[in-house]
Design a protein around this motif. Sequence first.
Motif, short mmCIF file in Angstrom:
data_model
loop_
_atom_site.label_atom_id
_atom_site.label_comp_id
_atom_site.label_asym_id
_atom_site.label_seq_id
_atom_site.Cartn_x
_atom_site.Cartn_y
_atom_site.Cartn_z
N UNK A 288 0.84 -1.20 0.00
CA UNK A 288 0.00 0.00 0.00
C UNK A 288 0.88 1.25 0.00
N UNK A 289 0.25 2.42 0.10
CA UNK A 289 1.02 3.68 0.03
C UNK A 289 0.54 4.66 1.09
N UNK A 290 1.46 5.55 1.48
CA UNK A 290 1.08 6.75 2.24
C UNK A 290 0.84 7.80 1.16
N UNK A 291 -0.29 8.51 1.25
CA UNK A 291 -0.64 9.46 0.18
C UNK A 291 0.33 10.64 0.17
N UNK A 292 0.39 11.28 -1.01
CA UNK A 292 1.19 12.51 -1.18
C UNK A 292 0.62 13.59 -0.25
N UNK A 293 1.47 14.38 0.41
CA UNK A 293 0.95 15.44 1.30
C UNK A 293 -0.07 16.37 0.61
N UNK A 294 0.17 16.70 -0.66
CA UNK A 294 -0.78 17.56 -1.36
C UNK A 294 -2.16 16.90 -1.41
N UNK A 295 -2.19 15.59 -1.66
CA UNK A 295 -3.45 14.87 -1.74
C UNK A 295 -4.13 14.84 -0.37
N UNK A 296 -3.34 14.64 0.68
CA UNK A 296 -3.88 14.65 2.05
C UNK A 296 -4.52 16.02 2.33
N UNK A 297 -3.80 17.09 1.99
CA UNK A 297 -4.31 18.44 2.23
C UNK A 297 -5.55 18.71 1.39
N UNK A 298 -5.53 18.26 0.14
CA UNK A 298 -6.63 18.49 -0.80
C UNK A 298 -7.91 17.81 -0.30
N UNK A 299 -7.77 16.53 0.10
CA UNK A 299 -8.95 15.80 0.56
C UNK A 299 -9.47 16.40 1.88
N UNK A 300 -8.53 16.79 2.75
CA UNK A 300 -8.94 17.35 4.05
C UNK A 300 -9.71 18.65 3.82
N UNK A 301 -9.22 19.46 2.88
CA UNK A 301 -9.90 20.74 2.59
C UNK A 301 -11.32 20.49 2.08
N UNK A 302 -11.48 19.51 1.16
CA UNK A 302 -12.82 19.24 0.62
C UNK A 302 -13.78 18.72 1.69
N UNK A 303 -13.22 18.10 2.72
CA UNK A 303 -14.05 17.50 3.77
C UNK A 303 -14.68 18.55 4.68
N UNK A 304 -14.12 19.78 4.69
CA UNK A 304 -14.63 20.90 5.51
C UNK A 304 -14.82 20.47 6.97
N UNK A 305 -13.72 20.08 7.60
CA UNK A 305 -13.78 19.58 8.97
C UNK A 305 -14.00 20.72 9.96
N UNK B 229 -11.86 13.10 -8.04
CA UNK B 229 -12.25 13.36 -6.65
C UNK B 229 -13.68 13.88 -6.61
N UNK B 230 -14.49 13.21 -5.83
CA UNK B 230 -15.92 13.56 -5.76
C UNK B 230 -16.28 13.90 -4.31
N UNK B 231 -17.12 14.95 -4.17
CA UNK B 231 -17.67 15.25 -2.83
C UNK B 231 -19.18 15.14 -2.91
N UNK B 232 -19.72 14.33 -2.01
CA UNK B 232 -21.17 14.18 -1.92
C UNK B 232 -21.62 14.81 -0.61
N UNK B 233 -22.59 15.69 -0.69
CA UNK B 233 -23.14 16.32 0.52
C UNK B 233 -24.58 15.85 0.68
N UNK B 234 -24.89 15.40 1.88
CA UNK B 234 -26.25 14.91 2.13
C UNK B 234 -27.13 16.12 2.46
N UNK B 235 -28.05 16.43 1.55
CA UNK B 235 -28.92 17.61 1.72
C UNK B 235 -30.05 17.28 2.72
N UNK B 236 -30.67 16.12 2.51
CA UNK B 236 -31.65 15.60 3.47
C UNK B 236 -31.70 14.09 3.25
N UNK B 237 -32.63 13.40 3.88
CA UNK B 237 -32.61 11.93 3.77
C UNK B 237 -32.86 11.42 2.35
N UNK B 238 -33.37 12.29 1.47
CA UNK B 238 -33.67 11.83 0.10
C UNK B 238 -32.75 12.44 -0.95
N UNK B 239 -32.11 13.56 -0.61
CA UNK B 239 -31.35 14.29 -1.63
C UNK B 239 -29.87 14.39 -1.29
#
Length: 224
Positions: free
Chosen positions: A64-81, A190-200
């Motif tokens: 397996x691999x440890x991800x590139x730091x840029x990828x780690x930062x990119x995914x973390x940013x999209x996650x909006x923690x 890279x895809x981000x899915x946001x749950x709007x409500x239980x149906x959308x």
Amino acid sequence: MHNYQDTYRHKGQRRQLRTILEGKGIQDPVILNAIESIPRHFFLPLEFDSHAYEDKAFPIAAGQTISQPYTVAYQTRLLKVNIADKVLEIGTGSGYQAAVLSLCGADVYTIERHQELSENAAQTLRSIGLNDKIKLFVGDGTRGLSEYAPYDAILVTAGAPSVPKALVAQLKVGGRLVIPVGKSSEMQRMVRITKINDKEIQTEAFDDFSFVPLVGENGWKLND
Ligand code: SAM
């Protein structure tokens, strides 16, 4: 257990890595501070010590691999923690991304299919004092981790052929799922899915990346 040291040289290299990431458009100080403070070389085999702060992915155990730091930062940013968000990571690998999420304030649950990697990650996280803050599990993360659902955010760090429905189901309303998706195991969007409500849900697509495959019931099959 290896005897890793965090020297001034390593700290200087981390400052340089921060500058490289800023140059690539990562601006969030919380993410940059996390990357500047976590000793990435602890998450790699000792022989990679002099390369640990290059903006590159590296091999770890179990192929397996440890991800590139840029990828780690990119995914973390999209996650909006947000502080105290309950975050599920699928693909613990070395444990580095879990450490970044934890320093961003998340309450982290992380699952890995290879027991060896999960054990190594637990040891590394203990060595930097993050073991109490990150809960590690071994299993098939394509099913999510229903015992602790729902989550504010779910991050998949392996390439999926499609979005597992089980993961969307385990998001809170307003929750975000960030996942690399692609029909080829070479390249994913890279895809981000946001749950709007239980149906959308809202689906957004970003840049292309190349991840090791997400293998499991709702991912690639071992003989795909
Ligand atoms: N996040 C990791 C880090 O910071 O080092 C990098 C992860 S590596 C790119 C992807 C990981 O996903 C591998 O360790 C792989 O074994 C794991 N993986 C693949 N399929 C999985 C599944 N169904 N459940 C859990 N982990 C999985």
